[in-house]
Enzyme design. Structure first.
Site, PDB file in Angstrom:
ATOM      1  N   LYS A 116      -8.170  29.683  63.677  1.00  0.00           N
ATOM      2  CA  LYS A 116      -6.761  29.389  63.451  1.00  0.00           C
ATOM      3  C   LYS A 116      -5.867  30.613  63.643  1.00  0.00           C
ATOM      4  O   LYS A 116      -4.741  30.499  64.137  1.00  0.00           O
ATOM      5  CB  LYS A 116      -6.573  28.802  62.050  1.00  0.00           C
ATOM      6  CG  LYS A 116      -7.261  27.462  61.846  1.00  0.00           C
ATOM      7  CD  LYS A 116      -7.013  26.936  60.446  1.00  0.00           C
ATOM      8  CE  LYS A 116      -7.671  25.582  60.221  1.00  0.00           C
ATOM      9  NZ  LYS A 116      -9.119  25.645  60.259  1.00  0.00           N
ATOM     10  N   LYS A 158      -6.293  29.006  54.152  1.00  0.00           N
ATOM     11  CA  LYS A 158      -7.002  28.096  55.060  1.00  0.00           C
ATOM     12  C   LYS A 158      -8.146  28.828  55.739  1.00  0.00           C
ATOM     13  O   LYS A 158      -7.996  29.972  56.172  1.00  0.00           O
ATOM     14  CB  LYS A 158      -6.046  27.544  56.123  1.00  0.00           C
ATOM     15  CG  LYS A 158      -4.898  26.730  55.572  1.00  0.00           C
ATOM     16  CD  LYS A 158      -3.901  26.354  56.641  1.00  0.00           C
ATOM     17  CE  LYS A 158      -4.486  25.389  57.639  1.00  0.00           C
ATOM     18  NZ  LYS A 158      -3.462  24.921  58.606  1.00  0.00           N
ATOM     19  N   GLY A 164     -10.796  19.613  58.240  1.00  0.00           N
ATOM     20  CA  GLY A 164     -11.162  18.570  57.289  1.00  0.00           C
ATOM     21  C   GLY A 164     -10.844  18.914  55.849  1.00  0.00           C
ATOM     22  O   GLY A 164     -11.398  18.319  54.929  1.00  0.00           O
ATOM     23  N   GLY A 165      -9.956  19.893  55.623  1.00  0.00           N
ATOM     24  CA  GLY A 165      -9.607  20.261  54.263  1.00  0.00           C
ATOM     25  C   GLY A 165     -10.588  21.190  53.586  1.00  0.00           C
ATOM     26  O   GLY A 165     -10.344  21.644  52.466  1.00  0.00           O
ATOM     27  N   HIS A 208       2.500  15.537  58.265  1.00  0.00           N
ATOM     28  CA  HIS A 208       1.467  15.987  59.195  1.00  0.00           C
ATOM     29  C   HIS A 208       1.495  15.033  60.390  1.00  0.00           C
ATOM     30  O   HIS A 208       1.049  13.896  60.291  1.00  0.00           O
ATOM     31  CB  HIS A 208       0.111  15.950  58.492  1.00  0.00           C
ATOM     32  CG  HIS A 208      -1.040  16.365  59.348  1.00  0.00           C
ATOM     33  ND1 HIS A 208      -2.015  17.225  58.909  1.00  0.00           N
ATOM     34  CD2 HIS A 208      -1.396  16.042  60.615  1.00  0.00           C
ATOM     35  CE1 HIS A 208      -2.911  17.397  59.864  1.00  0.00           C
ATOM     36  NE2 HIS A 208      -2.546  16.690  60.907  1.00  0.00           N
ATOM     37  N   HIS A 235      -6.059  17.787  51.100  1.00  0.00           N
ATOM     38  CA  HIS A 235      -5.935  18.159  52.516  1.00  0.00           C
ATOM     39  C   HIS A 235      -6.855  17.340  53.422  1.00  0.00           C
ATOM     40  O   HIS A 235      -7.058  17.710  54.586  1.00  0.00           O
ATOM     41  CB  HIS A 235      -6.196  19.660  52.715  1.00  0.00           C
ATOM     42  CG  HIS A 235      -5.381  20.522  51.814  1.00  0.00           C
ATOM     43  ND1 HIS A 235      -4.008  20.618  51.903  1.00  0.00           N
ATOM     44  CD2 HIS A 235      -5.738  21.315  50.769  1.00  0.00           C
ATOM     45  CE1 HIS A 235      -3.562  21.439  50.978  1.00  0.00           C
ATOM     46  NE2 HIS A 235      -4.581  21.876  50.272  1.00  0.00           N
ATOM     47  N   GLU A 275      -2.108  19.696  66.077  1.00  0.00           N
ATOM     48  CA  GLU A 275      -1.585  19.292  64.779  1.00  0.00           C
ATOM     49  C   GLU A 275      -0.328  20.097  64.457  1.00  0.00           C
ATOM     50  O   GLU A 275      -0.321  21.332  64.557  1.00  0.00           O
ATOM     51  CB  GLU A 275      -2.636  19.485  63.690  1.00  0.00           C
ATOM     52  CG  GLU A 275      -3.891  18.644  63.940  1.00  0.00           C
ATOM     53  CD  GLU A 275      -4.810  18.590  62.728  1.00  0.00           C
ATOM     54  OE1 GLU A 275      -4.595  19.371  61.779  1.00  0.00           O
ATOM     55  OE2 GLU A 275      -5.727  17.755  62.730  1.00  0.00           O
ATOM     56  N   ARG A 298     -11.765  18.536  69.827  1.00  0.00           N
ATOM     57  CA  ARG A 298     -12.761  17.456  69.779  1.00  0.00           C
ATOM     58  C   ARG A 298     -12.028  16.134  69.609  1.00  0.00           C
ATOM     59  O   ARG A 298     -10.798  16.088  69.494  1.00  0.00           O
ATOM     60  CB  ARG A 298     -13.695  17.655  68.596  1.00  0.00           C
ATOM     61  CG  ARG A 298     -12.937  17.813  67.266  1.00  0.00           C
ATOM     62  CD  ARG A 298     -13.842  17.781  66.067  1.00  0.00           C
ATOM     63  NE  ARG A 298     -13.177  18.203  64.833  1.00  0.00           N
ATOM     64  CZ  ARG A 298     -12.376  17.454  64.098  1.00  0.00           C
ATOM     65  NH1 ARG A 298     -12.092  16.207  64.498  1.00  0.00           N
ATOM     66  NH2 ARG A 298     -11.832  17.909  62.986  1.00  0.00           N
TER      67      ARG A 298
END
Length: 656
Positions: A116, A158, A164-165, A208, A235, A275, A298
């Site tokens: 990220k 993060k 996936g949180g 989101h 999340h 996102e 993906r």
């Protein structure tokens, strides 16, 4: 064109890929762990290959075993699905090095977007707006703490890798930062093998919204419009829909252009998702600000809603692009048709903090009709194990309008029945019908704000459910006794053989010993004219009447009320709960999992609410705290132990 496709995954997504591949005429190869030997995906494929023990780091995450299975089966391509190795650049390189097509982006794109911090730096360079924060390499806790202060609370920690949180924590106060950082790093390490994190500003009322993108090997890229995934808990997405409600043509065009620009910046091929965080404090407009959050390199869990509104099979697109074909459609040829909504049905317990639930699926009846699509990887009679993601199914509804799609989804959830593991079915029903969600007054915090309403049941429901379960237990016992009587005696009408509660004079009252959801209980039964009756009353609302489904099972009666489950079983009246006999508090594992850490020792004094232990289940951490003040009498587990549901961990003695 690819001829033989190995699916390096399990469960729902493996089954979904297999169905498209077989429709295209491909030979399909499944891989399975010891725990999945009889799983749906292993039986659905043309060929199934074992790859190791139940633990993911001994099976589905072992790239060498996946590659070996592909070679043994003669597969010329591997589809990774989502999760596991789907965003692992080294795995993509290993496929290429062994002459196997990786159905996904090139390793360079995974590397560029997989972390990220680096992805955000790349997007800034490409002119895509990003959330303010620290995306650098330094990871010292003191330094990150200082950066959080500079950014300004609340902040979001993060994991640099994955999604996936997992490895994500919101922090509202500086005093909580260190604990949150430690938990996020441990969770990230367990899930992705990488404990690095970034820290960024938490947008107070975010929505989101993500864009589905697709690229090919000929330098082209398109988007297939947006999905709104704002309904989240911890999340993790719960309900997703497409298109985003309230989206304007101008904002969609801007976000679509930014998403395609991001994909082209890394030479992207295959399916990907950009996102964005969008300011949800006001209705969407052409000028609403949006920020790049991350790219998932993906296929997404929620891809079916995009398929439903575009009429396209994204897995087929993936296979064709991986085979070297150009994109099936140009941007101008992709159109939106109607509205689609997806709900994720999980084996988890909303009444107990949404802890994962495991067990045998005694009943799995999911409502299907025109406009309803069910994607699942389990069936009735299967087991939900503690080793993998607890998803049971995805329920997708498609209608001409948003209201029609939501009404269809609500109808399907109301008509579905699941018995065995506890599920979030009732929670989903209430969420889909929530008036604020229906009126598009929501952001990513809606579930947290309304959690009590979405989870809690009407007063008296448990009491009424236990009464119904008790009566069914009595009926079942009477049927058993009656069958035995008929088998051993020809005196069919003898009063001495009647198995009821009749007696002369006043009606008979008995105390029926029970075990309800694993805890000892009892209920008073009045026998009127030989028939059992249980009076259920609520001081506020009077007598409680409920509609319920009763499911007979070897371990008791499952009583299902509005998507909630109660397991009522008979208890041996002579049994004694020795653990609770002296009033000590026994802290038990709330689910199957691994003990990450123990924070107390024998003889230590503890306060109410103090952290006792941390357990990891299905790659998520869960903290156990003291329910009362006292002294630790016993510590029955150690870090690293695998524990079963309700296994004793810690005993606390209290004078209360």
């Amino acid at each position: 064109m690819i001829k033989t496709l190995l699916i390096a995954n399990r469960g729902e997504i493996a089954c979904r890929i297999i169905r498209t591949a077989r429709r295209m005429g491909l030979t399909t190869v499944a891989v399975y762990s010891d725990a999945d030997a009889g799983a749906m995906h292993a039986t659905l494929a043309d060929v199934a290959v074992p790859i190791g023990a139940a633990a993911v780091n001994e099976s589905y995450l072992v790239a060498e075993r996946i590659i070996a299975a592909a070679k043994d089966a003669g597969a010329d391509a591997i589809h990774p699905g989502y999760g596991f190795l789907s965003e692992n650049a080294a795995f993509a390189e290993a496929c290429a090095g062994n002459g196997i097509v990786f159905v996904g982006p090139p390793a360079s794109a995974i590397k560029a977007m997989g972390l990220k911090d680096e992805a955000k730096a790349l997007m800034e360079k490409a002119g895509v707006p990003v959330v303010p924060g620290f995306h650098g390499a330094r990871q010292e806790p003191e330094f990150l703490h200082e950066k959080a202060y500079e950014i300004g609370y609340p902040v979001l920690i993060k994991a640099v890798a994955g999604g996936g949180g997992k490895g994500m924590r919101r922090v509202d106060k500086a005093i909580d930062f260190d604990d949150a950082l430690g938990g996020a790093k441990r969770e990230a390490k367990a899930a992705f093998g990488d404990d690095r994190v970034l820290v960024e500003k938490f947008v107070a009322e975010p929505r989101h919204i993500e864009m589905q993108v697709f690229g090919d090997s000929h330098g082209k890229a398109v988007h297939l419009f947006e999905r709104d995934c704002s309904l989240q808990r911890r999340h993790q997405k719960v309900i997703e829909e497409a298109p985003a409600p309230g989206m304007t043509d101008g904002l969609r065009a801007k976000m679509g252009q930014a998403a395609v620009k991001a994909a082209l910046a890394v030479g992207y091929q295959g399916a990907g998702t950009i996102e964005f965080i969008v300011d949800g404090s006001k209705p969407l407009s052409d000028e609403t600000p949006f920020y790049f959050m991350e790219m998932n390199t993906r296929l997404q869990v929620e891809h079916p809603v995009t398929e439903e509104i575009t009429g396209q099979d994204l897995v087929e697109w993936q296979i064709r692009v991986a085979s070297g074909e150009p994109l099936p459609l140009a941007q101008a040829d992709i159109a939106i048709n109607g509205h689609a909504v997806e709900a994720r049905l999980y084996a988890e317990d909303p009444d107990n903090g949404f802890l994962p639930s495991t067990g045998h699926l005694h009943v799995l009846s999911l409502f299907e009709a025109e406009g309803i699509r069910i994607d699942t990887g389990v069936g009735e009679g299967d087991d939900v194990t503690p080793f993998y993601d607890p998803m049971i199914a995805k329920v997708i509804a498609h209608g001409e309008t948003r209201d029609e799609a939501l009404d269809l989804l609500s109808q399907s959830l109301v008509a579905s029945i699941v018995a065995g593991p506890r599920t979030n079915l009732g929670f989903l029903r209430r969420l889909v019908d929530d008036p604020d969600f229906r009126a598009v007054r929501f952001d990513t915090g809606l579930i947290d704000r309304k959690l009590g309403t979405l989870v809690s049941a009407a007063p008296g429901v448990r009491e009424a459910a236990v009464a119904l379960g008790t009566l069914r237990l009595i009926d079942r016992e009477q049927e058993r006794v009656e069958t035995e009587r008929l088998n051993r005696s020809n005196e069919v009408y003898s009063p001495w053989s009647v198995a009821d509660g009749f007696q002369l004079g006043a009606s008979r009252v008995t105390a029926e010993p029970l075990v309800v959801d694993g805890a000892q209980d009892a209920i008073s039964v009045e026998w009127v004219d030989g028939e059992p009756a249980v009076r259920v009353s609520n001081p506020e609302d009077g007598e409680e009447e409920i509609e319920a489904d009763l499911i007979d099972a070897p371990n008791g009666i499952y009583v299902l009320v509005d998507g909630r489950q109660f397991l009522v079983a008979a208890r041996d009246p002579f049994s004694v709960d020795l653990e609770a006999a002296d009033g000590d508090a026994v802290i038990k594992a709330p689910m199957h999992g691994k003990v990450v850490s123990i924070h107390v020792e024998e003889g230590q004094a503890v306060e109410r609410g103090q952290k006792l232990a941390v357990i990891e289940a299905m790659k998520m951490e869960h903290t156990l705290t003291a329910g009362r003040a006292g002294t630790v009498l016993e510590v029955a587990a150690s870090p690293g132990d695998q524990v079963g549901e309700r296994q004793k961990l810690i005993v606390i003695h209290s004078e209360e």
